[in-house]
Motif scaffolding. Structure first.
Motif, short mmCIF file in Angstrom:
data_model
loop_
_atom_site.label_atom_id
_atom_site.label_comp_id
_atom_site.label_asym_id
_atom_site.label_seq_id
_atom_site.Cartn_x
_atom_site.Cartn_y
_atom_site.Cartn_z
N TRP A 79 17.22 0.23 45.00
CA TRP A 79 16.12 -0.37 44.24
C TRP A 79 15.04 0.65 43.98
N LEU A 80 14.18 0.33 43.04
CA LEU A 80 12.96 1.11 42.82
C LEU A 80 11.81 0.35 43.45
N GLY A 81 10.93 1.09 44.08
CA GLY A 81 9.78 0.47 44.73
C GLY A 81 8.51 0.70 43.93
N PHE A 82 7.60 -0.26 44.00
CA PHE A 82 6.28 -0.12 43.41
C PHE A 82 5.27 0.13 44.52
N ASN A 83 4.36 1.05 44.32
CA ASN A 83 3.26 1.25 45.26
C ASN A 83 2.25 0.14 45.03
N LEU A 84 2.26 -0.85 45.93
CA LEU A 84 1.41 -2.03 45.76
C LEU A 84 -0.01 -1.82 46.26
N THR A 85 -0.30 -0.63 46.78
CA THR A 85 -1.64 -0.36 47.31
C THR A 85 -2.53 0.38 46.33
N GLN A 86 -1.96 0.81 45.18
CA GLN A 86 -2.71 1.61 44.21
C GLN A 86 -2.46 1.06 42.81
N PRO A 87 -3.43 1.29 41.88
CA PRO A 87 -3.15 0.97 40.48
C PRO A 87 -1.99 1.86 39.99
N PRO A 88 -1.21 1.43 39.01
CA PRO A 88 -1.40 0.22 38.21
C PRO A 88 -0.68 -1.02 38.75
N PHE A 89 -0.03 -0.91 39.93
CA PHE A 89 0.82 -2.02 40.37
C PHE A 89 0.17 -2.92 41.41
N LYS A 90 -0.97 -2.52 41.95
CA LYS A 90 -1.68 -3.39 42.87
C LYS A 90 -2.18 -4.62 42.11
N ASP A 91 -1.89 -5.79 42.65
CA ASP A 91 -2.32 -7.06 42.04
C ASP A 91 -1.85 -7.18 40.59
N ALA A 92 -0.64 -6.72 40.29
CA ALA A 92 -0.12 -6.75 38.92
C ALA A 92 1.32 -7.25 38.89
N PRO A 93 1.56 -8.49 39.37
CA PRO A 93 2.95 -8.98 39.40
C PRO A 93 3.59 -9.09 38.02
N ALA A 94 2.79 -9.41 36.99
CA ALA A 94 3.36 -9.54 35.64
C ALA A 94 3.90 -8.20 35.16
N LEU A 95 3.18 -7.14 35.43
CA LEU A 95 3.63 -5.81 35.01
C LEU A 95 4.90 -5.42 35.77
N ARG A 96 4.92 -5.69 37.06
CA ARG A 96 6.10 -5.35 37.86
C ARG A 96 7.33 -6.13 37.37
N THR A 156 2.39 8.14 44.94
CA THR A 156 3.53 7.46 44.33
C THR A 156 3.08 6.30 43.45
N GLN A 157 3.83 6.05 42.40
CA GLN A 157 3.65 4.86 41.56
C GLN A 157 4.93 4.03 41.59
N VAL A 158 5.98 4.52 40.94
CA VAL A 158 7.32 3.94 41.11
C VAL A 158 8.17 5.01 41.78
N PHE A 159 8.99 4.60 42.74
CA PHE A 159 9.74 5.59 43.49
C PHE A 159 11.15 5.08 43.78
N ARG A 160 12.03 6.01 43.98
CA ARG A 160 13.40 5.67 44.37
C ARG A 160 13.37 5.10 45.79
N GLY A 161 13.92 3.89 45.92
CA GLY A 161 14.02 3.25 47.23
C GLY A 161 15.48 2.96 47.55
N TYR A 207 3.88 -3.68 50.80
CA TYR A 207 3.93 -5.14 50.70
C TYR A 207 3.37 -5.75 51.98
N ASP A 208 2.49 -6.76 51.81
CA ASP A 208 1.83 -7.37 52.97
C ASP A 208 1.60 -8.84 52.65
N ASP A 209 2.48 -9.69 53.13
CA ASP A 209 2.42 -11.11 52.78
C ASP A 209 2.64 -11.94 54.04
N ALA A 210 1.63 -12.72 54.42
CA ALA A 210 1.70 -13.51 55.65
C ALA A 210 2.81 -14.55 55.59
N GLY A 211 3.01 -15.17 54.41
CA GLY A 211 4.05 -16.18 54.28
C GLY A 211 5.44 -15.60 54.50
N PHE A 212 5.67 -14.41 53.97
CA PHE A 212 6.94 -13.71 54.16
C PHE A 212 7.18 -13.45 55.64
#
Length: 522
Positions: free
Chosen positions: A277-294, A414-419, A446-451
């Motif tokens: 899979w490819l990973g998104f860096n969820l701690t930095q723009p442009p992918f932080k708080d951007a689920p629609a873009l991801r 990192t922004q998008v990276f090989r995972g 990724y940091d989600d209490a429900g998960f």
């Protein structure tokens, strides 16, 4: 090294062509370490599996067999495991290896200073997490040695402990060597191990050479094993054809029919518990708080084209994380998997616009991968799809393995990276645990209490069915958040010369050298 002299060098070093006798194996990138407790990747684990043996081992087919322990028992509640050691255990330097040393090594693995990347797999071990965080002393870890030949583990819940004990985190490390040499205890002449082989030489970015350990209880059939650094799959293939390798680590993307025509039964392709899979860096723009873009980037990728024309060696298109065939896990079918590719791309464009991007304001993004021909081809294909479907501007950045691992772990540039993940044990939890907020393998952030609540509930589930349902819900939540972009499920793919026998397909693709031998001339 000039390309023009490569074939001659390979021929000079090829088995049976004047070079030293032994087994030559491709091994991918340079191992980042030979410290068993700190090993984070397949390349070091392959070597460590020859150098060390845990309390439990695996045979050529991946089945559990006795290792240092000749037998073991478990209590009725599944929370106390007792392992009885063999009487003749010794280190490669001849010193006796006993139960107190096994316990001391476990404590070292879970010490905060060790930062063992996969210690989290042992979270069922009493106080393991608290010890690793430094909240409790190491002697509070749930492992003890009541006598010289007995090791007892105390768990807080039931777990498949024998399977976990095959991992490098559970290998015994020779602590006098660590105290005397520090980080240099992994170097030739200093590394003391307990497996079928011992370390003879390590030429950085070239090869690691092992020799038979005369003090191991059963002599390995092959006296010398050389693990070659083979980051470039095409170069590895040429080396195999020239006679310089007995086994390749992988096979470069090529039409399967032509590979079969060229190599016949030497080509070994098998199901493999791994997902790419490819990973998104969820701690930095442009992918932080951007689920629609991801989600837009995920939908824009045509996985069928990737697996048919780019990878092309039996891989399956993936919309999930946990691969099919994983024990007690039913593969998920996320909504995107039920759409046509045209429908996915239409929704991708709508989400891209919703995220605030357009032809006038295109997304500019960097896709980072470790140096490798297959990874480069895949990255080029994904980048082309993002440009064609969305108009995104994509920069490709490749890095040598150790640099890439550091960049990915730090989550700064990192922004998008090989995972991707190759199973350590046959369990869906092994894939999902990496996305806990505090996991050393959580490269996305990724940091989600429900998960995490779902994972915790799965750990306490009274039945296997309930556990499986909870783990499936956790996977569905991760996928709905689009923390990763699944691409395909792996197959293992190797070339194995006809004179090598004992190479058996298994779901975890582990092939310890002590089970391999050479076919005797007829």
């Amino acid at each position: 090294m000039k390309v023009g002299v490569l074939p001659m060098l390979l021929l000079c070093c090829a088995p049976g062509l004047g070079g030293a006798q032994g087994l030559d194996r491709g091994n991918g990138p340079e191992p980042s370490t030979l410290d068993a407790h700190r090993c984070p990747e397949v390349a070091c684990a392959n070597v460590l599996r020859d150098l060390y043996e845990g309390l439990v081992a695996e045979d050529a087919r991946g089945r559990l067999i006795p290792g240092m322990a000749e037998r073991w028992t478990v209590s009725d509640d599944g929370r106390t495991w007792t392992f009885h050691l063999r009487a003749d255990l010794a280190w490669s330097n001849g010193e006796v290896l006993d139960a107190p040393q096994v316990v001391a090594s476990f404590r070292r693995a879970f010490a905060p200073v060790t930062t063992a990347p996969f210690a989290g797999h042992f979270d069922a071990l009493r106080n393991a997490a608290a010890v690793q965080r430094g909240e409790l002393p190491e002697d509070r870890l749930g492992v003890a040695a009541p006598d010289a030949r007995t090791v007892v583990f105390t768990l807080t819940r039931s777990a498949d402990l024998p399977r976990l004990l095959t991992l490098p985190t559970a290998y015994p490390v020779y602590l006098p060597g660590v105290r005397e040499h520090g980080a240099q205890h992994t170097r030739p002449g200093k590394l003391v191990s307990n497996g079928a082989y011992r370390l003879q030489a390590w030429q950085p970015q070239a090869m690691i050479t092992l020799e038979r350990n005369a003090r191991f209880r059963t002599p390995a059939p092959i006296a010398t094993v050389r693990f070659h650094v083979t980051e470039d799959a095409s170069s590895e293939l040429r080396r195999f054809e020239a006679g310089g390798l007995h086994i390749t680590e992988t096979v470069p993307p090529q039409p399967l029919a032509s590979l079969r025509a060229r190599f016949g039964s030497q080509l070994r392709i098998s199901p493999y518990l791994g997902s790419f899979w490819l990973g998104f860096n969820l701690t930095q723009p442009p992918f932080k708080d951007a689920p629609a873009l991801r989600e837009a980037l995920s939908l824009a990728v045509d996985r069928d084209i990737l697996t048919r024309h780019v990878t092309g060696l039996g891989e399956l298109p993936a919309f999930g994380l946990v691969p099919p065939g994983t024990a007690d896990h039913a593969p998920l079918a996320p909504p995107a998997s039920r759409l046509t590719q045209a429908q996915r791309e239409a929704r991708a464009r709508a989400l891209y616009a919703q995220a605030g991007y357009s032809a006038a304001r295109p997304l500019e993004v960097e896709l980072r991968y470790n140096t490798s021909t297959p990874h480069r081809r895949l990255s080029l294909a994904v980048a082309a799809m993002w440009r064609e479907v969305l108009g995104a501007k994509v920069r490709l950045r490749n890095e040598e393995w150790k640099v890439f691992v550091g960049s990915r772990r730090q989550r700064v540039i990192t922004q998008v990276f090989r995972g991707g993940w190759i199973a350590d044990v046959d369990d869906a939890r092994n894939f999902l645990d990496n996305f806990r907020g505090d996991s050393a393998s959580n490269w996305t952030g990724y940091d989600d209490a429900g998960f995490e609540t779902l994972l915790d509930q799965a750990d306490q589930a009274p039945t296997l069915d309930q556990r499986s349902r909870l783990l499936a819900q956790a996977e569905a939540r991760l996928l709905a958040d689009h923390a990763i972009l699944p691409l395909y499920y792996y197959t293992s793919k190797h070339l194995v010369r006809p004179e090598v026998i004992g190479f058996e397909a298994n779901a975890l693709d582990r092939h310890p050298s002590r089970f391999l031998s050479f076919r005797h001339p007829q």
